[in-house]
Motif scaffolding. Structure first.
Motif, PDB file in Angstrom:
ATOM      1  N   ALA A   3       0.838  -1.205   0.000  1.00  0.00           N
ATOM      2  CA  ALA A   3       0.000   0.000   0.000  1.00  0.00           C
ATOM      3  C   ALA A   3       0.872   1.253   0.000  1.00  0.00           C
ATOM      4  N   THR A   4       1.940   1.238   0.744  1.00  0.00           N
ATOM      5  CA  THR A   4       2.846   2.387   0.794  1.00  0.00           C
ATOM      6  C   THR A   4       3.475   2.636  -0.575  1.00  0.00           C
ATOM      7  N   ASN A   5       3.902   1.561  -1.221  1.00  0.00           N
ATOM      8  CA  ASN A   5       4.481   1.692  -2.561  1.00  0.00           C
ATOM      9  C   ASN A   5       3.454   2.223  -3.551  1.00  0.00           C
ATOM     10  N   ILE A  10       1.031   6.501  -6.846  1.00  0.00           N
ATOM     11  CA  ILE A  10      -0.132   7.349  -7.131  1.00  0.00           C
ATOM     12  C   ILE A  10       0.249   8.814  -7.021  1.00  0.00           C
ATOM     13  N   ALA A  11       0.962   9.162  -5.961  1.00  0.00           N
ATOM     14  CA  ALA A  11       1.368  10.562  -5.773  1.00  0.00           C
ATOM     15  C   ALA A  11       2.238  11.032  -6.937  1.00  0.00           C
ATOM     16  N   ALA A  12       3.137  10.189  -7.392  1.00  0.00           N
ATOM     17  CA  ALA A  12       4.006  10.557  -8.521  1.00  0.00           C
ATOM     18  C   ALA A  12       3.194  10.734  -9.797  1.00  0.00           C
ATOM     19  N   GLU A  13       2.278   9.808 -10.063  1.00  0.00           N
ATOM     20  CA  GLU A  13       1.458   9.913 -11.268  1.00  0.00           C
ATOM     21  C   GLU A  13       0.531  11.124 -11.196  1.00  0.00           C
ATOM     22  N   LEU A  71      -6.976   3.609  -0.266  1.00  0.00           N
ATOM     23  CA  LEU A  71      -5.791   2.989   0.330  1.00  0.00           C
ATOM     24  C   LEU A  71      -5.479   3.584   1.699  1.00  0.00           C
ATOM     25  N   ILE A  72      -5.648   4.877   1.834  1.00  0.00           N
ATOM     26  CA  ILE A  72      -5.398   5.527   3.130  1.00  0.00           C
ATOM     27  C   ILE A  72      -6.393   5.030   4.165  1.00  0.00           C
TER      28      ILE A  72
END
Length: 84
Positions: A3-5, A10-13, A71-72
């Motif tokens: 989930a962390t990965n 997601i943040a990068a995309e 996910l969070i």
């Protein structure tokens, strides 16, 4: 850890999508300023295509936001269960 990965990916995309949306809007605005010199039919086609592309990017961004939130919530919920 998965989930962390995924959250990191997601943040990068999302960052890439935001930059791309901003750039496409900038290009569209530049095109709109110069549209008088072009064929009206061609201009409308290009404007429509650019706007649709921006909408597609915005939809992808929304899907990523929803996945990120899920996910969070899942991580918090599982964390709460492990602490009790």
């Amino acid at each position: 850890m998965a989930a962390t990965n995924r959250l990191s990916a997601i943040a990068a995309e999302m960052g890439q999508l935001k930059n791309e949306i901003q750039e496409r809007r900038r290009v569209l605005n530049l095109f709109l300023r110069n549209v008088r010199a072009r064929d009206p039919a061609e201009a409308e086609e290009r404007i429509g295509a650019a706007r649709e592309n921006i909408r597609d990017l915005e939809r992808r961004l929304q899907v990523l936001r929803e996945e990120q939130q899920a996910l969070i919530v899942r991580a918090v919920t599982l964390g709460d269960r492990e602490n009790h």
